[in-house]
Motif scaffolding. Structure first.
Motif, short mmCIF file in Angstrom:
data_model
loop_
_atom_site.label_atom_id
_atom_site.label_comp_id
_atom_site.label_asym_id
_atom_site.label_seq_id
_atom_site.Cartn_x
_atom_site.Cartn_y
_atom_site.Cartn_z
N THR A 191 34.84 90.63 42.22
CA THR A 191 35.89 90.46 43.24
C THR A 191 35.19 90.11 44.54
O THR A 191 34.15 90.68 44.83
CB THR A 191 36.62 91.80 43.49
N ARG A 250 35.51 89.01 48.93
CA ARG A 250 36.26 88.83 50.18
C ARG A 250 35.34 88.13 51.18
O ARG A 250 34.17 88.49 51.32
CB ARG A 250 36.67 90.17 50.79
N GLY A 251 35.87 87.12 51.86
CA GLY A 251 35.11 86.46 52.92
C GLY A 251 33.93 85.64 52.42
O GLY A 251 33.05 85.28 53.18
N PHE A 252 33.93 85.33 51.12
CA PHE A 252 32.79 84.60 50.55
C PHE A 252 33.15 83.12 50.36
O PHE A 252 32.70 82.25 51.11
CB PHE A 252 32.37 85.27 49.25
N VAL A 253 33.95 82.83 49.37
CA VAL A 253 34.42 81.45 49.17
C VAL A 253 35.92 81.48 48.95
O VAL A 253 36.48 82.50 48.58
CB VAL A 253 33.78 80.79 47.93
N VAL A 297 31.51 89.55 50.96
CA VAL A 297 31.04 90.56 50.01
C VAL A 297 31.53 90.20 48.61
O VAL A 297 32.61 89.64 48.45
CB VAL A 297 31.54 91.97 50.44
#
Lengths: 553, 553
Positions: free
Chosen positions: A488, A490-493, A468
């Motif tokens: 911001t 999370r869990g992307f790159v 996200v």
């Protein structure tokens, strides 16, 4: 007394998903249900802990409900009862072992307003509304499993939720062929509702009798501690393990609450026999040389957090496995998600230098609880029904069951393959399809029952695969952008791998937003979504979920 | 020329995960690698598309790298080559079919700077640095698969990445026992590196020859269109399907790029034989009665988006399956995540009224490409190595391979079970463990190679199971909260089922934040996290990821 609308049988659930068994018998103003099981989430249901059948039809008609009849103690037949009993009140009919299992379950779920009518399948006959029920024992992987001959105003039907024909079962509770035959012969049988899960397995499901000898042959040569695991309701299997421990003169230690509780219940009922000093507790076991011990331990699928899992990861608080110990999995692997966990656990144990005996070594340490093709055909021949309804399988198994029925002389149109909610009406000795009750799967996560649907699951799948990015856009009262957006993720790159992809995106987004005449929050959000989706896809070929937040400052 | 440091063999990858084969032979200043495959993500790697072995050791030593030797054309042996070739340049040695497969692959990945040396396994001998290599054919599920006798300055070793002993393979490319025996007999063999994946399967892997007859028996009775699917590199299987189509006088239509491309390559090389007018294209097929057609279609695991998947969901743009058609899966199910997809597809097809022949009907429509226990022991007996190194399996299979070696007379200490990065040094006819190269799995998602690690995966798992709540907290310059926080969620709860849990949480959060003297953004974020985590857990027993955003207004 005959009602002109006939007998309605509804497969409310349990005919697509192997589990979640829930069947409704309805006649006029009376209704009875058989079994009420839970299902387990598939890979498309992230975060979901349990799947319930849809009770809404029953709840809507609860004033007609005369009782709940239970065929056996596995969760796919009883696990949804605590949830149903929160919505209505109805007496439950079940065998002694199921009675005790349910008491524990209801305590766990804090269900107090229940009524359990325990019947003895060898002699009791009982009625639920207009339905007169005679049960008979069937062989399964848990004792006290029964089939039912149900006398309805439209005639006698047989409901056999699960069965094997094995006459040498480890728990000594075998299919009562004589009684079933007598019940089938004394009146014509209108319909057989029965388990189709084994309809692709050739032959009879082999007897579990030889497992004891196979366990013994491994155990007798073990020079250190022995661990054995099986499904926690496999009382017959535990009896075999316990007898093996006796033969090789070892004490038994139970590890894990599920195994402990079920073994104690079965022992109290006299279904499991051992001298009282054979089983010792963990504390006492410390006084013994490990080569004098057999641990029976919970978690045969290597479920994350189970006793077996913690043991293999050397994280168990009270038991430690050592190089040279012996570990026996007396179970087949579970469904997809747990298979991976089990494989992981097997590898961990092998790597620790443990002598591991597991499913794919073909050492004869497990048999299925479901009957194979010949078990199913044998039941057909005993019951000789006019119509057939496969239950407890999936689409493919219903089809194969149909082929088996045809092979013993039925016509295809005599077999009703029902999807959840579909019904059959029996009237004047004839069967026809009835209305379809609209149902959905009810997903349980935490305290939420049924609040998770397609939207939440789709979002979870996207979040779980792509992560996200939250974009905070500050505007003034006029909707003008007053500062560079802040991103911001999370869990992307992982940023070091991607330089400043978020910073660059923020600069680009700022320019894009500034260049447009923006009217309102919604158009700012749309533009933010569009820009970032494209930007990240171009830069990374990924699709993080974009969550734009517009703040007026 | 002998180098005092001996020959080093490194299992850089491929010994824990079945796939990702990558082995290094190093002698002094020369290095050669054998195979360079990809792996596939497990359930703990959401969003990941491919797993690569860790090249860093090779890249660091690229000036020593003399060449890459390839044993076969499956992706778990060649799939990582495009990624490696982006980091270094080295000639590749491979058989004719692999050469053509690689040309297509490199084109797809836009790799242009490669050098392919094609060798004929029946006669060519070649050298890579100090390594002299003689290859011999082995039976596998893809033609042109070879084993290697490698002459090193420390002696001859055998590297047999995958093999069956079957002398009647469908592609007519059988294990060249005579040649392998001669190579093993003419010099003592120091070590055998070979496939252990079949080490739990009793007996020989059965020949695939009978599959043709089984296909024929189903196909000859089909009254409408026939669909057949197999792994797209199974050239021998396609040959069988094509011969069946000829026998029943039907034309063949290829559906799906992977199947089309590989069949054409094999045909051009003369590995697949059919008259030119037998295969017609989709457009032409419209002129035919469906009962005169056999479709060979891609997507045997029911992979999401594949031709088979779209066909079953009735979403294929150009082919439509009908009630009464016949569908044959000539493949076993794939790993966990694709098994669920395949089961879904099988059920869909059965439900459409298609006559589906799939793996668990036991109709003899597939055999494994990996040798069983007797294939492995037969290889041991041919090669008679001093040492053994299992490859291409996981921990459990390496252990079972060790047991097989012991059963033919080896000592346990002659078998080196290596985890990724572990090495063996051969010197003066003796083997010992060498240093361990630090490696990690390199995950590919979109354009990102290796940027996804534990942090991103952990966040994805949490997001995927529990969803996310973004909390926007507005403060003034002094860090004082100036408005009620705004909460937005995705994948957490479906609001109608939960009343206003987000609104109530915002009110509670506001009170909590107002009641404290807050110093800075970080303490506001911490408090927001703490409050919301507890609040949501109490209300829902769920753990959404909390993303606090503090905005100064």
């Amino acid at each position: 007394m005959k009602n002109s609308n006939g007998l309605k049988f509804i497969a409310l659930s349990g005919t697509i998903d192997v589990t979640e068994n829930l069947y409704v018998y309805e006649y006029g103003n009376d209704m009875m249900i058989v079994d009420c099981g839970v299902g387990f989430p598939d890979l498309e249901m992230p975060g979901v802990e349990l799947v319930l059948p849809d009770f809404s039809y029953i709840v809507k008609n609860k004033n007609k409900l005369r009782g709940i009849v239970v065929s056996q103690g596995h969760d796919d037949h009883v696990g949804a009862l605590p949830f149903l009993l929160k919505e209505l009140n109805a007496p439950i009919w079940c065998t002694p072992l199921v009675t005790e299992f349910l008491k524990v379950k209801f305590k766990d779920y804090k269900v107090t307003n229940y009524k359990l009518n325990t019947f003895n399948p060898d002699r009791d006959v009982f009625s639920v509304g207009p339905f007169n029920i005679i049960s008979f024992r069937v062989t399964h992987s848990v004792p006290d499993t029964v089939g039912f001959a149900i006398d309805t105003p439209e005639g006698r039907v047989f409901h056999v939720a699960e069965h094997k024909m094995d006459q040498t079962s480890a728990d000594n509770m075998n299919f009562d062929i004589v009684k079933a035959k007598k019940l089938a012969d004394e009146k014509p049988v209108l319909c057989l509702m029965s388990d189709c899960l084994g309809s692709n397995s050739p032959g009879f499901t082999p007897s579990g009798q030889s497992i004891e000898n196979n366990l013994f042959n491994i155990a007798k040569d073990a020079s250190q501690a022995i661990y054995m695991t099986a499904i926690s309701s496999s009382i017959g299997r535990f009896q075999q393990m316990i007898r093996v421990a006796q033969k090789i003169n070892r004490k038994v230690v139970l590890v894990g609450r599920s195994v402990q509780s079920k073994i104690e219940i079965a022992h109290d009922l006299g279904y499991l026999n051992y001298p009282n000093d054979l089983i010792i507790d963990l504390k006492e076991s410390l006084n013994y040389n490990p080569r004098k011990l057999v641990y029976i331990i919970a978690g045969c699928y290597g479920q994350i957090g189970s006793s077996v899992y913690r043991l293999a990861l050397e994280e168990h608080e009270r038991v430690k496995i050592n190089k040279g110990d012996t570990f026996i999995f007396s179970a087949d692997p579970g469904p997809a998600y747990s298979k991976e966990s089990e494989d992981f656990i097997v590898d961990k144990l092998v790597d620790l230098g443990v002598d591991v005996h597991y499913y794919d070594l073909g050492e004869g340490l497990h048999v299925s609880g479901h009957g194979g093709q010949e078990d199913i055909k044998e039941l057909f021949k005993i019951v000789k029904p006019k119509y057939y309804i496969p239950t407890g399988g999936t689409i493919r198994y219903m089809k194969s069951y149909e082929k088996l029925a045809v092979s013993v002389g039925a016509k295809e149109e005599d077999v009703f393959r029902l999807k959840p909610g579909e019904s059959v009406i029996f009237e004047d000795g004839q069967a026809r399809r009835g209305e379809t009750i609209k149902t959905k799967e009810v997903l349980v996560h935490g305290l939420g029952i049924g609040d998770i649907g397609k939207v939440v699951l789709t979002d979870r799948t996207a979040l779980g695969k792509e992560g996200v990015v939250v974009a905070v856009v500050k505007t003034n009262k006029q909707g003008k952008i007053v500062a560079r957006p802040e991103l911001t993720s999370r869990g992307f790159v992982f940023e070091p791998g991607y330089g400043g992809v978020l910073d660059e995106a923020a600069i680009g987004l700022d320019k894009t937003l500034q260049s447009k005449k923006l009217q309102n929050n919604s158009s700012i959000k749309n533009l933010t979504n569009q820009f970032l989706e494209k930007y990240f896809y171009d830069k990374t070929r990924r699709h993080p979920m974009i969550l734009p937040v517009v703040v007026e400052v």
